[in-house]
Design an enzyme around this catalytic site. Sequence first.
Site, short mmCIF file in Angstrom:
data_model
loop_
_atom_site.label_atom_id
_atom_site.label_comp_id
_atom_site.label_asym_id
_atom_site.label_seq_id
_atom_site.Cartn_x
_atom_site.Cartn_y
_atom_site.Cartn_z
N PHE A 15 42.55 1.52 13.38
CA PHE A 15 42.80 0.08 13.37
C PHE A 15 43.99 -0.30 12.51
CE2 PHE A 15 38.06 0.33 14.11
CZ PHE A 15 38.17 0.18 15.50
N SER A 20 28.72 -3.33 9.34
CA SER A 20 28.20 -2.33 8.39
C SER A 20 26.85 -2.65 7.79
CB SER A 20 29.20 -2.12 7.27
OG SER A 20 30.23 -1.32 7.76
N THR A 52 45.77 -3.99 14.44
CA THR A 52 44.46 -4.57 14.71
C THR A 52 44.17 -4.76 16.20
OG1 THR A 52 44.56 -5.66 12.58
CG2 THR A 52 42.95 -6.52 14.15
N ASN A 95 39.35 -9.95 10.56
CA ASN A 95 40.76 -9.69 10.25
C ASN A 95 41.42 -10.95 9.69
OD1 ASN A 95 42.92 -7.79 10.13
ND2 ASN A 95 43.91 -8.85 11.83
N ASN A 106 33.50 4.97 6.73
CA ASN A 106 32.58 4.95 7.87
C ASN A 106 32.10 6.36 8.21
OD1 ASN A 106 32.38 2.12 8.74
ND2 ASN A 106 34.60 2.30 8.98
N GLY A 163 29.32 -6.85 6.40
CA GLY A 163 29.67 -6.20 7.66
C GLY A 163 30.92 -6.80 8.27
N THR A 164 31.76 -5.94 8.79
CA THR A 164 32.95 -6.38 9.52
C THR A 164 33.02 -5.61 10.81
OG1 THR A 164 34.20 -6.73 7.48
CG2 THR A 164 35.47 -6.55 9.49
C1 REY Z 1 37.27 -1.89 11.11
C2 REY Z 1 38.38 -2.82 11.40
C3 REY Z 1 36.09 -2.49 10.46
C4 REY Z 1 38.05 -4.22 11.74
C5 REY Z 1 35.14 -1.50 9.87
N1 REY Z 1 33.91 -1.98 9.80
O1 REY Z 1 35.41 -0.39 9.45
C6 REY Z 1 32.84 -1.28 9.21
C7 REY Z 1 32.39 -2.17 8.07
C8 REY Z 1 31.79 -1.02 10.24
O2 REY Z 1 32.68 -1.82 6.93
C9 REY Z 1 39.22 -5.14 11.97
N2 REY Z 1 40.32 -4.93 11.07
C10 REY Z 1 38.65 -6.53 11.82
C11 REY Z 1 41.44 -4.33 11.44
C12 REY Z 1 42.48 -4.23 10.34
O3 REY Z 1 41.63 -3.91 12.55
N3 REY Z 1 43.72 -3.75 10.82
O4 REY Z 1 38.85 -7.15 10.77
O5 REY Z 1 37.95 -6.93 12.76
O6 REY Z 1 31.76 -3.21 8.33
#
Ligand code: REY
Length: 427
Positions: free
Chosen positions: A163, A105, A166, A370, A204, A343-344
């Site tokens: 997600f 992000s 995960t 995660n 998002n 960012g994630t």
């Molecule tokens: C989505 C899930 C991350 C990531 C997301 N990122 O919305 C936007 C951001 C671009 O705010 C995933 N978590 C992880 C899961 C939770 O799947 N069940 O942590 O990689 O940066």
Amino acid sequence: MEKNQMVSGMVGRGTALGAVLLSLLAVPAQAASAAESTPTAAAEGMPAPDLAGLREVLRSALAKGAPGAMARIDDNGTVYKAAEGIADRVTGRPISTQDRFRVGSVSKSFSSVVLLQLVDEGRLDLDTSVNTYLPGLLPDDRISVRHLLSHRSGLYDYTNDMFAQTGPGFESVRNRVFTLKELVDLSLAKPLNNQPGAAYSYSNTNFVVVGMLIEKLTGHTLSTEYRDRIIKPLKLRDTFYVHPDTALPGRHTKGYLTPDEAGAPLVDSTRQTVSWAQSAGAVISSTRNLDTFFSALLGGKLLSADRLAQMQQWTPVNSTQGYGLGLRRRDLSCGVSVYGHTGTVQGYYTYSFTSKDGKRSITAVANTSNNGDVLGIMAKTLDAAFCGKPAPATGARSAAPSQQHEKQHEKEHEKQYEDIAPGIARD
Ligand code: REY
């Protein structure tokens, strides 16, 4: 004024690039732990970064499951680097601050800069309905461009469902290519979270619509606009938008997604289209380039003074954080506020923040996600970068303030879970 003239003019007048060049001269060739040597050029009025503390934070991220963690501080021309652990679990290659990674992000700040430049050029208005520019797209004409950029539109975040699980969620989109409109449609299957403008609700979807606005108003792809307005003017040679390609160009750290199931092995999530995020999260960059980006932004080299001020009109997130327009503010334990984004994206956690004047920046990355413990720990890199060394805990008299400091840190840590989209930091 033509957009390119304006941007390059602003960059040309500034010192960011000069500072980067200087920093190259200032830094010894040894990467990790390079820096204790030169705290003299520290940003004015700030204590020198706590490098030992920084390395300790990175090591605790490793202890909680990150294969590698790294950080780079650019302090008014002096560079500090720290890297712990590995970039690749197959080869065992150590992680390096020169490695590229997925910024998640932090891409939102890039998208916001592009859109706000369009505002500067008089091509759109922040308080006009999004539907004026994208007729019929959104279910409520009251949703304005400003609502998108400040996460106050109420538009539901489709990634919550995508997600919910995960590992399977990730594999179901790893190689998919979405149009931006398809992502918006996923969101619109759910009612708005709140009345437009009424509340902060990170989604998002907001920045997917920002991407649509950029493409509609310029007639160009996102990739072209990032390149012409940010990457080229700032000479960000490690920064790319390759959607829908799945590979990171050149030297990079691999990303390792932590599955929901306790004890399950990490998943190499490096290769993916990131089509599920695009303008909300698909930029690739490096610690050095993100430091340059936020220094230039807060240093006034990308936007007019007026637009930069608008970017810093804060919607409260919690007691120590605010969200502006594609920009976060975090108030640190020592009372200093810093500006940037988190960012994630699967396999990567990023924190990239700068001081009010843009003169001291840090970008810190862990190559897992995660994992709420790692996310919370990595936030402490900001205290190490901007707050200096905590008071030494020697003797009874200093023990109390030091404990207080620790407690404050703990409070900060707890808050991290509110920081990103709902459901993302689940652990
Ligand atoms: C989505 C899930 C991350 C990531 C997301 N990122 O919305 C936007 C951001 C671009 O705010 C995933 N978590 C992880 C899961 C939770 O799947 N069940 O942590 O990689 O940066």
